[in-house]
Design an enzyme around this catalytic site. Structure first.
Site, mmCIF file in Angstrom:
data_model
loop_
_atom_site.group_PDB
_atom_site.id
_atom_site.type_symbol
_atom_site.label_atom_id
_atom_site.label_comp_id
_atom_site.label_asym_id
_atom_site.label_seq_id
_atom_site.Cartn_x
_atom_site.Cartn_y
_atom_site.Cartn_z
ATOM 1 N N TYR A 65 -27.351 13.940 12.099
ATOM 2 C CA TYR A 65 -26.115 13.597 12.921
ATOM 3 C C TYR A 65 -26.770 12.296 13.851
ATOM 4 O O TYR A 65 -27.562 11.721 13.661
ATOM 5 C CB TYR A 65 -25.526 14.724 13.818
ATOM 6 N N LYS A 124 -20.786 16.374 10.925
ATOM 7 C CA LYS A 124 -20.596 17.337 12.001
ATOM 8 C C LYS A 124 -20.431 18.656 11.333
ATOM 9 O O LYS A 124 -20.925 19.622 12.055
ATOM 10 C CB LYS A 124 -19.092 17.033 12.429
ATOM 11 N N GLU A 131 -12.644 14.007 15.414
ATOM 12 C CA GLU A 131 -13.905 13.572 15.738
ATOM 13 C C GLU A 131 -13.698 11.965 15.741
ATOM 14 O O GLU A 131 -13.276 11.345 14.900
ATOM 15 C CB GLU A 131 -14.848 13.986 14.759
ATOM 16 N N ASP A 164 -15.008 15.222 21.460
ATOM 17 C CA ASP A 164 -15.392 13.904 22.157
ATOM 18 C C ASP A 164 -14.962 14.161 23.652
ATOM 19 O O ASP A 164 -15.374 13.865 24.553
ATOM 20 C CB ASP A 164 -14.914 12.500 21.768
ATOM 21 N N GLY A 217 -13.484 6.501 30.425
ATOM 22 C CA GLY A 217 -12.841 6.374 28.927
ATOM 23 C C GLY A 217 -12.615 7.599 28.499
ATOM 24 O O GLY A 217 -12.311 8.750 29.473
ATOM 25 N N THR A 218 -12.350 8.056 27.142
ATOM 26 C CA THR A 218 -12.019 9.337 26.826
ATOM 27 C C THR A 218 -13.056 10.492 27.028
ATOM 28 O O THR A 218 -12.400 11.412 27.698
ATOM 29 C CB THR A 218 -12.008 9.196 25.228
ATOM 30 N N ALA A 219 -14.269 10.181 26.925
ATOM 31 C CA ALA A 219 -15.299 11.178 27.351
ATOM 32 C C ALA A 219 -15.334 11.411 28.912
ATOM 33 O O ALA A 219 -15.302 12.531 29.366
ATOM 34 C CB ALA A 219 -16.669 10.753 26.814
ATOM 35 N N ASN A 258 -25.475 7.684 25.224
ATOM 36 C CA ASN A 258 -26.591 7.541 24.572
ATOM 37 C C ASN A 258 -26.205 6.674 23.282
ATOM 38 O O ASN A 258 -25.161 6.183 23.212
ATOM 39 C CB ASN A 258 -26.748 9.007 23.796
ATOM 40 N N ASN A 300 -23.495 18.045 22.652
ATOM 41 C CA ASN A 300 -22.383 18.983 22.165
ATOM 42 C C ASN A 300 -22.732 20.128 21.335
ATOM 43 O O ASN A 300 -21.785 20.951 21.078
ATOM 44 C CB ASN A 300 -21.280 18.055 21.691
#
Length: 605
Positions: free
Chosen positions: A146, A220, A291, A315, A349-351, A462, A507
């Site tokens: 991953y 995933k 995802e 996310d 943002g989204t995260a 990251n 996660n």
């Protein structure tokens, strides 16, 4: 009880095989019901029983099925019965012996990308051996299967195209969605989990079209199985091919996806709706996982379907929940309750906003009203502190935008920068989801540390070249007082006389167990309470009182963590009346549901 037969066929994905249903089709939700069930396909060549597998396949056909194939571990009796003599070396080996050999072969690969390719090839020929190897070396191999190595594999997907895995759905063939799922040969009770991606925002590398969707969903699901024992025979990876905005792909003669720009607007929404409607009708017990969607699409899709079906966006919700888990540890270590936190989110943002949502909910649960909790969060993005008089804010940013009047006298340099916000707000927590390397400067961190005894600093961007600050610097700039979680693995750091174990807000500590618990409970949907239960279960597995203690469990303990999370999630689903399963003994039911990478006897029929 005998399970439905599996379909063979070397052109079909090896991971999509049927398993025993537990009544998961008894959905009384809006989008699935008894009248919509489809019969299971009958064109299959092996079936699962309590004793193992029974198959009509013989010879090479057996060796081409990754869940049947045991290679040199086939016994002499199996070789006789399945016509495998002469097709394998003479030696009969154990799974342990095979695992040692393939690990040596893995170690011999020169680069991380070659290791990824080697593991995928192993997965294509012997799925049990692949998962045994991955389970034995999970901490070492997780970054290979991953993030971050899968990003390299995705970039090379079209040119290193190998065996297809999963379902490829095209926005140009909406009417073909049902046919594509039907071609899998899976019945309504045969699927527990579907992971789908349109590949617009892949792991920080952007839009990578069909290769991104195929690669990220397969990766995933590998983590789901290795960490939580989600049965690989009962999952479906889905690449949603809506085109790509990546000009390099569109101009690449080897690209295997749709050769047009990314579709948006109503046509995109209709495609997503057709996918959800078809998937939930054909597999009514399945959890739908989203995802790496773009910011606006990801949140909009989740909000549309979350109250109607079991669905989850890692996310947004997974990242938020794992940061909440680390934050709960920081609360215990610092003694400052959630209701008293002041949080600066750098990267709205989204995260970042997904995490803000989780933290706000936690503050509400700790006694604040929703408006007050919202006002305890300060979002900072590229344009600086978000203010309610700004144009161009995304809909999910708007609730957190600060009143323009409160910052009228604040210093501006094109916008109100991070340092000014920190000096004015004196936050207790500084969260980084910006991917702006080095954004948490010494000046910013020292300004924060001057206003709080135990500053909570989570630079979770990251990979390493995108992290806002390195933990060693954070400890030095705060005299060892910082409570830290990062998005990358970091070795323990000795500062002064204390060795600090740095928590990785990965996660993978949360979503596999969340998925398993949802599946075991056969939950009608994934609720905020289930996410909170998952976060509390993860956070509760560490003792944070010792100097330098990690705020989260270590990644090598993923299987234990996932089982603990799954039990907590299933129990919460039952408390909320969302569980369709009878959870008489959730601990044992979770253990029973965890697929193990062991060879089973294969017999002819």
């Amino acid at each position: 009880m005998a399970r439905p037969e599996f379909r063979a066929g070397r052109d079909q994905t090896d991971v999509l095989l049927a398993g025993e249903g537990d009544g998961a089709g008894e959905d009384d939700g809006e989008m699935a019901g008894e009248e919509n069930r489809r019969p299971a396909a009958a064109n299959r060549v092996f079936e699962e029983t309590d004793e193992g597998y029974r198959t009509s396949a013989r010879g090479l056909e057996v060796l081409r099925e990754p869940l049947l194939n045991k290679g040199t571990a086939f016994t002499a009796e199996e070789r006789d019965e399945l016509h495998l003599h002469g097709l394998l070396p003479t030696a009969v080996e154990t799974l342990d012996q095979q695992a040692r050999r393939v690990y040596a072969q893995y170690q011999a690969q020169a680069t991380d990308l070659l290791k990824n390719i080697y593991l995928e090839a192993l997965r294509d020929r012997d799925e049990v051996l692949y998962y045994r190897l991955l389970s034995d070396h999970l901490r070492e191999m997780l970054p290979i299967v991953y993030d971050p190595t899968v990003a390299q594999a995705i970039k090379n997907y079209s040119h290193e195209y190998r065996r297809p895995r999963g379902v490829y759905l095209s926005v140009d063939d909406v009417d073909g969605i049902e046919r594509a799922f039907a071609d899998l040969g899976l019945g309504p009770d045969d699927v527990d989990l579907v992971v789908a991606s349109d590949a617009e925002e892949i792991l920080g590398i952007g839009d990578w079209g069909v290769g991104g969707g195929a690669g990220i969903t397969a990766g995933k699901l590998a983590v789901y199985t290795a960490a939580a024992g989600i049965d690989p025979a009962r999952v479906v990876p889905v690449a949603l091919d809506v085109g790509t905005g990546n000009e390099a792909l569109l101009n690449d003669p080897g690209y295997v996806g749709n050769r047009h720009t990314r579709v948006r607007g109503q046509r995109y929404d209709d495609f997503i709706d057709a996918y959800v409607t078809t998937a939930t009708r054909m597999f009514p017990g399945a959890l739908l996982h989203w995802e790496d969607f773009g910011p606006s699409n990801g949140r909009r899709i989740l909000e549309k379907y979350t109250g109607r079906i079991p669905t989850f966006n890692d996310d947004m919700q997974g990242t938020g929940a794992i940061v909440l888990a680390a934050m709960l540890g920081a609360v215990r270590a610092s003694g400052t309750p959630m209701r008293d936190q002041r949080i600066v989110v750098f990267g709205a943002g989204t995260a970042g906003i997904g995490i803000a949502d989780q933290l706000r909910s936690a503050m509400v649960r700790d006694g604040l009203d929703p408006d007050t909790a919202t006002r305890r969060i300060w979002p900072v993005d590229k344009q600086g502190l978000l203010l309610d008089d700004m144009t161009g804010l995304r809909d999910f940013q708007t609730p957190y935008a600060r009143p323009a009047g409160e910052a009228r006298d604040w210093k501006r340099d094109g916008g109100i920068g991070l340092l000014e916000v920190v000096e004015r707000v004196r936050p207790t927590m500084l969260l980084g989801t910006s991917t702006a390397h080095g954004a948490f400067t010494e000046q910013v961190v020292r300004a924060m540390a001057a206003g709080v005894n135990r500053p909570v600093i989570f630079p979770i961007s990251n990979p390493t070249e995108r992290i806002e600050a390195m933990p060693a610097d954070l400890l030095r700039w705060t005299d060892g007082r910082a409570l830290i979680a990062t998005g990358i693995p970091v070795n323990p750091i000795t500062y002064g006389r204390v060795t600090y174990v740095i928590a990785q807000a990965n996660n993978a500590l949360l979503y596999p167990g969340l998925g398993l618990g949802t599946i075991v409970a056969r939950a009608r949907r994934v609720s905020d309470g289930m996410l909170q239960a998952a976060a509390e279960a993860v956070g509760g597995m560490v003792e944070v009182s010792a100097p330098g203690a990690s705020l989260l469990p270590q990644v090598e303990n993923l299987q234990e963590v996932s089982a603990t999370v799954a039990v907590a999630v299933a129990e919460q689903a039952a408390r909320e009346g969302l569980a369709r399963a009878d959870l008489k003994d959730p601990v044992q039911q979770v253990q029973d549901a965890m697929w193990q990478p062991v060879y089973r006897r294969v017999r002819g029929r």
